[in-house]
Scaffold this motif. Structure first.
Motif, PDB file in Angstrom:
ATOM      1  N   UNK A 117       0.857  -1.181   0.000  1.00 22.31           N
ATOM      2  CA  UNK A 117       0.000   0.000   0.000  1.00 22.31           C
ATOM      3  C   UNK A 117       0.891   1.229   0.000  1.00 22.31           C
ATOM      4  N   UNK A 118       0.638   2.112  -0.941  1.00 21.41           N
ATOM      5  CA  UNK A 118       1.377   3.382  -0.963  1.00 21.41           C
ATOM      6  C   UNK A 118       0.362   4.504  -1.056  1.00 21.41           C
ATOM      7  N   UNK A 119       0.404   5.405  -0.063  1.00 20.98           N
ATOM      8  CA  UNK A 119      -0.524   6.537  -0.074  1.00 20.98           C
ATOM      9  C   UNK A 119       0.250   7.832   0.092  1.00 20.98           C
ATOM     10  N   UNK A 120      -0.294   8.898  -0.452  1.00 22.73           N
ATOM     11  CA  UNK A 120       0.299  10.206  -0.226  1.00 22.73           C
ATOM     12  C   UNK A 120       0.788  10.874  -1.495  1.00 22.73           C
ATOM     13  N   UNK A 154      -1.791  -3.019  -3.801  1.00 31.33           N
ATOM     14  CA  UNK A 154      -1.544  -4.257  -4.540  1.00 31.33           C
ATOM     15  C   UNK A 154      -1.901  -5.405  -3.616  1.00 31.33           C
ATOM     16  N   UNK A 155      -2.913  -6.224  -3.970  1.00 30.91           N
ATOM     17  CA  UNK A 155      -3.289  -7.338  -3.098  1.00 30.91           C
ATOM     18  C   UNK A 155      -2.149  -8.332  -2.943  1.00 30.91           C
ATOM     19  N   UNK A 175       0.900  -4.528   3.763  1.00 34.40           N
ATOM     20  CA  UNK A 175      -0.448  -4.608   4.310  1.00 34.40           C
ATOM     21  C   UNK A 175      -0.496  -5.228   5.697  1.00 34.40           C
ATOM     22  N   UNK A 176       0.464  -6.091   6.019  1.00 34.51           N
ATOM     23  CA  UNK A 176       0.442  -6.763   7.322  1.00 34.51           C
ATOM     24  C   UNK A 176       1.081  -5.934   8.433  1.00 34.51           C
ATOM     25  N   UNK A 200       3.588 -14.742  -5.164  1.00 37.96           N
ATOM     26  CA  UNK A 200       4.262 -13.595  -4.545  1.00 37.96           C
ATOM     27  C   UNK A 200       3.568 -12.304  -4.957  1.00 37.96           C
ATOM     28  N   UNK A 201       3.837 -11.257  -4.192  1.00 35.11           N
ATOM     29  CA  UNK A 201       3.289  -9.959  -4.551  1.00 35.11           C
ATOM     30  C   UNK A 201       4.259  -9.286  -5.515  1.00 35.11           C
ATOM     31  N   UNK A 202       3.796  -9.080  -6.737  1.00 34.37           N
ATOM     32  CA  UNK A 202       4.674  -8.497  -7.752  1.00 34.37           C
ATOM     33  C   UNK A 202       4.110  -7.154  -8.187  1.00 34.37           C
ATOM     34  N   UNK A 203       4.931  -6.133  -8.170  1.00 35.08           N
ATOM     35  CA  UNK A 203       4.558  -4.859  -8.779  1.00 35.08           C
ATOM     36  C   UNK A 203       5.494  -4.650  -9.961  1.00 35.08           C
TER      37      UNK A 203
END
Lengths: 245, 240
Positions: B7-10, B27-28, B66-67, B179-182
């Motif tokens: 999670x990226x906010x701002x 990103x889930x 996220x965790x 895996x979490x991939x961006x």
């Protein structure tokens, strides 16, 4: 081709030299002609070789010690930014002290023998090696260090595996400079007080108006310096090429 | 290994100038998310903010997992430049992460990975002898060997020819499953082929675009993939 490129300037220098002797009618004890120096070079070859070996030993020992100490100092400074801030100005200041002025005191401390000459050589080359290597260590190419940090590398391991190998060209350029400076240090040491070495021989020959021997010793010293520079340069180039191939 | 969500906010700024935001990117966990956008939109900076290597870019907000646990130590980053170390052979380049952590993975493992990327038997070569596409594959191998739950890829296939690109995309999709991939890209076809989800970063804002219905990696010539590629291309044209 290389031989020709060298041959022409050498011939030109010899012609100028001979011309000056002939035109100005110099007596041999002021400026001996090239042939006379060549003759002395040949007849005194054993003496010259003997003293050249002493100077070469001093130069190589000083070079090895100076390069080693420079390496350790640069890595130490790179490991500790605090120490770098504290010691860097001191290092620069040490260069403001003319090394010539230190020669007598080095003779006093390390004696009349080879020790004081090695110390002198070391002092002269320590700064260029340390400075060139340290600057390279502090400027690693962008990206590598960030990548290493994402990978979880500790600062010491990043230094060892990334920064030091990346800075090796900087260290080698310091070493190339050192190879040119080192003979100056050794001869300076010999001038101040010695019983052997090319510097001592030049001073001795000068004092006895054996100007031809003085010139012969000077020529040997110049050739020695050029050969050393070339050997170190070749060695550095070969090392850099092999590392990347 | 459970792959956390990202999670990226701002708002991100470079020297006071707003680069993007305020936005909210999510990103889930365990999904492959493609981030599309025109050059200069801030895609790479966004990756570096998540990796903690953003340099001159500052984020007024948060970039985290996220965790709630820190991301440090759980991220592998493949930057836009390959960052291969020219003095190490390919096997040692791939294993540099382990060396930096003081462990020693087997050379055989690195060789096997090179083999799977079409670089069989090249482990002892130095990067200087490689083409751009080969270097990029070595950089990908290094990222895969890191074996991290979160993988950030910045244009990982841009230097590959079409056939190699498809093969390497398939290989990466399988290797990174779960895996979490961006994955930052400017190629709409790549996003349509690989994304579980697709995000568009343009004009400083994030917008989600529906991916084709079937599971990635999708056939590049399937109607759904082609039509998604067309749709994404249209959106990029409008953003430009």
């Amino acid at each position: 081709m290389t031989a020709l490129r060298l041959f022409l300037p050498v011939m030109l220098a010899l012609a100028l030299w001979q011309g000056a002797v002939t035109l100005l009618a110099m007596p041999p004890f002021i400026l001996p002609d090239p042939l006379r120096v060549a003759g002395t070079l040949w007849t005194s070859r054993a003496l010259l070789a003997d003293h050249a070996m002493v100077t070469l030993t001093e130069v190589l020992a000083g070079l090895a010690l100076g390069a080693g100490l420079g390496w350790i100092s640069a890595v130490g400074l790179a490991l500790s930014p605090g120490a770098a801030r504290l010691l860097r100005p001191l290092l620069v200041f040490s260069q403001a002290v003319p090394v010539f002025a230190l020669a007598p005191i080095l003779t006093l401390w390390f004696g009349y023998g080879i020790g004081s000459k090695i110390a002198m050589t070391l002092l002269i080359i320590y700064f260029p090696v340390t400075s060139a290597f340290f600057d390279a260590l502090m400027r690693p190419p962008a990206g590598w260090e960030a990548m290493a940090r994402v990978m979880g590398g500790s600062p010491a391991r990043i230094l060892w595996h990334i920064r030091i190998p990346a800075a090796l060209p900087g260290f080698l350029s310091g070493l190339r400079l050192a190879a040119v400076y080192a003979p100056i240090g050794a001869v300076l040491g010999e001038w101040v007080g010695a019983s052997r070495g090319l510097g001592y021989l030049m001073l001795l020959a000068n004092g006895r108006a054996k100007t031809d021997l003085m010139f012969a010793a000077l020529l040997v010293l110049a050739v020695l310096t050029l050969a050393l520079h070339r050997a170190v340069d070749r060695g550095c180039l070969a090392l850099e090429a092999r590392r990347l191939r | 290994m459970t792959a956390p969500a990202l999670r990226l906010t701002g708002t991100a700024r470079v020297g006071g100038r707003v680069l993007f935001g305020p936005l909210d990117l999510a990103v889930p966990g365990g999904e492959w998310c493609c981030l599309l956008g025109p050059s200069g939109a801030g895609k790479s900076s966004l990756l570096h903010l998540l990796a903690g290597t953003s340099g001159a870019v500052t984020l007024d907000g948060s970039a985290r997992a996220g965790d709630g646990a820190p991301l440090a130590g759980r991220v592998a980053l493949m930057a836009q430049t390959d960052l291969l170390l020219p003095w190490l052979d390919l096997c040692d380049n791939i294993r540099i992460g382990a060396r930096l952590r003081g462990t020693r993975p087997s050379r055989a493992q690195a060789e096997a990975l090179l083999d799977r990327l079409g670089l069989a038997g090249m482990g002892a070569r130095k990067p200087g002898a490689l083409s751009g596409g080969q270097r990029q594959r070595v950089a990908l191998a290094r990222t895969l060997l890191e074996d991290r739950p979160v993988v950030l890829l910045d244009e990982p296939f841009s230097a590959l020819d079409v056939a190699t690109r498809l093969a390497v995309q398939d290989m990466a999709a399988h290797a990174l499953r779960g895996r979490t991939v961006l994955h930052v890209t400017h190629d709409p076809a790549e996003a349509a082929r690989l994304g579980d989800s697709i995000l568009l970063l343009a004009g400083g804002q994030i917008r989600a675009v529906a991916p084709p219905p079937d599971a990635p990696p999708r056939a590049p010539d399937a109607t759904a993939t082609l039509s998604a590629t067309g749709h994404l291309t249209r959106l990029l044209l409008e953003a430009a």
